[in-house]
Design a protein around this motif. Structure first.
Motif, PDB file in Angstrom:
ATOM      1  N   GLU A 195      31.687  56.408  38.991  1.00  0.00           N
ATOM      2  CA  GLU A 195      30.269  56.636  39.255  1.00  0.00           C
ATOM      3  C   GLU A 195      29.558  56.888  37.924  1.00  0.00           C
ATOM      4  N   SER A 196      28.352  56.381  37.827  1.00  0.00           N
ATOM      5  CA  SER A 196      27.548  56.593  36.621  1.00  0.00           C
ATOM      6  C   SER A 196      26.088  56.718  37.020  1.00  0.00           C
ATOM      7  N   SER A 197      25.245  56.896  36.035  1.00  0.00           N
ATOM      8  CA  SER A 197      23.809  57.000  36.324  1.00  0.00           C
ATOM      9  C   SER A 197      23.257  55.685  36.858  1.00  0.00           C
ATOM     10  N   SER A 198      23.971  54.575  36.577  1.00  0.00           N
ATOM     11  CA  SER A 198      23.486  53.272  37.041  1.00  0.00           C
ATOM     12  C   SER A 198      24.088  52.820  38.375  1.00  0.00           C
ATOM     13  N   GLY A 199      25.029  53.622  38.920  1.00  0.00           N
ATOM     14  CA  GLY A 199      25.587  53.213  40.203  1.00  0.00           C
ATOM     15  C   GLY A 199      26.687  54.132  40.709  1.00  0.00           C
ATOM     16  N   PRO A 200      27.042  53.972  41.982  1.00  0.00           N
ATOM     17  CA  PRO A 200      28.087  54.804  42.590  1.00  0.00           C
ATOM     18  C   PRO A 200      29.485  54.336  42.182  1.00  0.00           C
ATOM     19  N   GLU A 201      30.489  55.136  42.510  1.00  0.00           N
ATOM     20  CA  GLU A 201      31.875  54.722  42.308  1.00  0.00           C
ATOM     21  C   GLU A 201      32.151  53.492  43.172  1.00  0.00           C
ATOM     22  N   ILE A 202      32.891  52.549  42.613  1.00  0.00           N
ATOM     23  CA  ILE A 202      33.232  51.323  43.336  1.00  0.00           C
ATOM     24  C   ILE A 202      34.743  51.149  43.298  1.00  0.00           C
ATOM     25  N   LYS A 203      35.348  51.033  44.470  1.00  0.00           N
ATOM     26  CA  LYS A 203      36.792  50.806  44.551  1.00  0.00           C
ATOM     27  C   LYS A 203      37.055  49.311  44.634  1.00  0.00           C
ATOM     28  N   ILE A 204      37.986  48.852  43.801  1.00  0.00           N
ATOM     29  CA  ILE A 204      38.327  47.427  43.746  1.00  0.00           C
ATOM     30  C   ILE A 204      39.840  47.289  43.838  1.00  0.00           C
ATOM     31  N   ASN A 205      40.286  46.502  44.806  1.00  0.00           N
ATOM     32  CA  ASN A 205      41.698  46.139  44.902  1.00  0.00           C
ATOM     33  C   ASN A 205      41.827  44.688  44.480  1.00  0.00           C
ATOM     34  N   TRP A 206      42.803  44.424  43.644  1.00  0.00           N
ATOM     35  CA  TRP A 206      43.049  43.094  43.108  1.00  0.00           C
ATOM     36  C   TRP A 206      44.308  42.537  43.753  1.00  0.00           C
ATOM     37  N   ARG A 207      44.206  41.404  44.438  1.00  0.00           N
ATOM     38  CA  ARG A 207      45.403  40.752  44.995  1.00  0.00           C
ATOM     39  C   ARG A 207      45.944  39.850  43.885  1.00  0.00           C
ATOM     40  N   VAL A 208      47.095  40.260  43.357  1.00  0.00           N
ATOM     41  CA  VAL A 208      47.698  39.543  42.237  1.00  0.00           C
ATOM     42  C   VAL A 208      48.898  38.750  42.752  1.00  0.00           C
ATOM     43  N   TYR A 209      48.847  37.441  42.505  1.00  0.00           N
ATOM     44  CA  TYR A 209      49.914  36.528  42.903  1.00  0.00           C
ATOM     45  C   TYR A 209      51.001  36.621  41.840  1.00  0.00           C
ATOM     46  N   THR A 210      52.195  37.041  42.236  1.00  0.00           N
ATOM     47  CA  THR A 210      53.265  37.311  41.270  1.00  0.00           C
ATOM     48  C   THR A 210      54.505  36.446  41.488  1.00  0.00           C
ATOM     49  N   LYS A 211      54.328  35.316  42.148  1.00  0.00           N
ATOM     50  CA  LYS A 211      55.487  34.455  42.391  1.00  0.00           C
ATOM     51  C   LYS A 211      56.122  34.024  41.063  1.00  0.00           C
ATOM     52  N   ASP A 212      55.279  33.663  40.085  1.00  0.00           N
ATOM     53  CA  ASP A 212      55.759  33.385  38.735  1.00  0.00           C
ATOM     54  C   ASP A 212      55.583  34.689  37.964  1.00  0.00           C
ATOM     55  N   SER A 213      56.657  35.453  37.819  1.00  0.00           N
ATOM     56  CA  SER A 213      56.552  36.792  37.233  1.00  0.00           C
ATOM     57  C   SER A 213      56.041  36.775  35.796  1.00  0.00           C
ATOM     58  N   ALA A 214      56.180  35.656  35.113  1.00  0.00           N
ATOM     59  CA  ALA A 214      55.691  35.564  33.736  1.00  0.00           C
ATOM     60  C   ALA A 214      54.189  35.292  33.675  1.00  0.00           C
ATOM     61  N   LYS A 215      53.608  34.830  34.773  1.00  0.00           N
ATOM     62  CA  LYS A 215      52.195  34.462  34.766  1.00  0.00           C
ATOM     63  C   LYS A 215      51.510  34.905  36.053  1.00  0.00           C
ATOM     64  N   PRO A 216      51.173  36.193  36.164  1.00  0.00           N
ATOM     65  CA  PRO A 216      50.446  36.639  37.359  1.00  0.00           C
ATOM     66  C   PRO A 216      49.051  36.017  37.395  1.00  0.00           C
ATOM     67  N   LEU A 217      48.536  35.830  38.594  1.00  0.00           N
ATOM     68  CA  LEU A 217      47.190  35.283  38.783  1.00  0.00           C
ATOM     69  C   LEU A 217      46.450  36.105  39.825  1.00  0.00           C
ATOM     70  N   ILE A 218      45.166  36.291  39.615  1.00  0.00           N
ATOM     71  CA  ILE A 218      44.338  36.980  40.594  1.00  0.00           C
ATOM     72  C   ILE A 218      44.009  35.986  41.700  1.00  0.00           C
TER      73      ILE A 218
END
Length: 166
Positions: free
Chosen positions: A126-149
């Motif tokens: 949270e800041s003076s310009s906005g409220p707290e924002i929760k973000i969950n990132w679904r990360v594709y990890t099939k190739d463990s060397a190269k994760p992708l959002i």
């Protein structure tokens, strides 16, 4: 000038293969780029687009968004759609990130859902310009060397599902 342009266009952003570290490094790079007053808006957008193209599975997001319709579209139309979706996604991403560049970002943890997916939980404080924002990132990890959002879930709303519904 030309050599600078060639060097800039070949820059590759490389991140940790651990999903939690991957998101932390990626977001902090984006924040650093966006808050750097020595970089022009045009160059900031180019750098953010480069990061996104290398680390977000834009094609998978686009195909998910298209849904069952993709099975009935000819290849030429599908390629046009992919190009339009990528342009739309990148433009939307750069404008949204710019809004949050000055706020504190924090990783809260990670939850490995399967061998192929990890959810990385984070928040923008949270800041003076906005409220707290929760973000969950679904990360594709099939190739463990190269994760992708593969998706962002902001305050419980999935970017992929929202795009699909629109």
């Amino acid at each position: 000038m030309f050599s600078t342009l060639v060097l800039f266009s070949t820059i590759s952003f490389s991140y940790d293969s651990d999903p939690e570290a991957f998101i932390d490094q990626l977001v902090n790079d984006a924040i650093s780029i966006l808050s750097d007053k020595n970089i022009s808006i045009v160059d900031k957008n180019k750098k953010i687009k480069t990061i996104a193209l290398q680390n977000v599975d834009i094609e998978a997001l686009g195909m998910y968004t298209l849904g069952q319709t993709r099975k009935n579209i000819d290849q030429v139309t599908l390629e046009k759609y992919k190009n339009l979706f990528e342009k739309y996604f990148l433009k939307s991403l750069t404008s949204r990130l710019t809004d949050y560049a000055s706020q504190n970002f924090e990783i809260l943890g990670a939850d490995q859902k399967s061998e192929a997916y990890t959810i990385v939980k984070s928040k923008i404080a949270e800041s003076s310009s906005g409220p707290e924002i929760k973000i969950n990132w679904r990360v594709y990890t099939k190739d463990s060397a190269k994760p992708l959002i593969r998706d962002l879930i902001v305050e419980g709303l999935s970017l992929a599902k929202t795009q699909k519904e629109e």
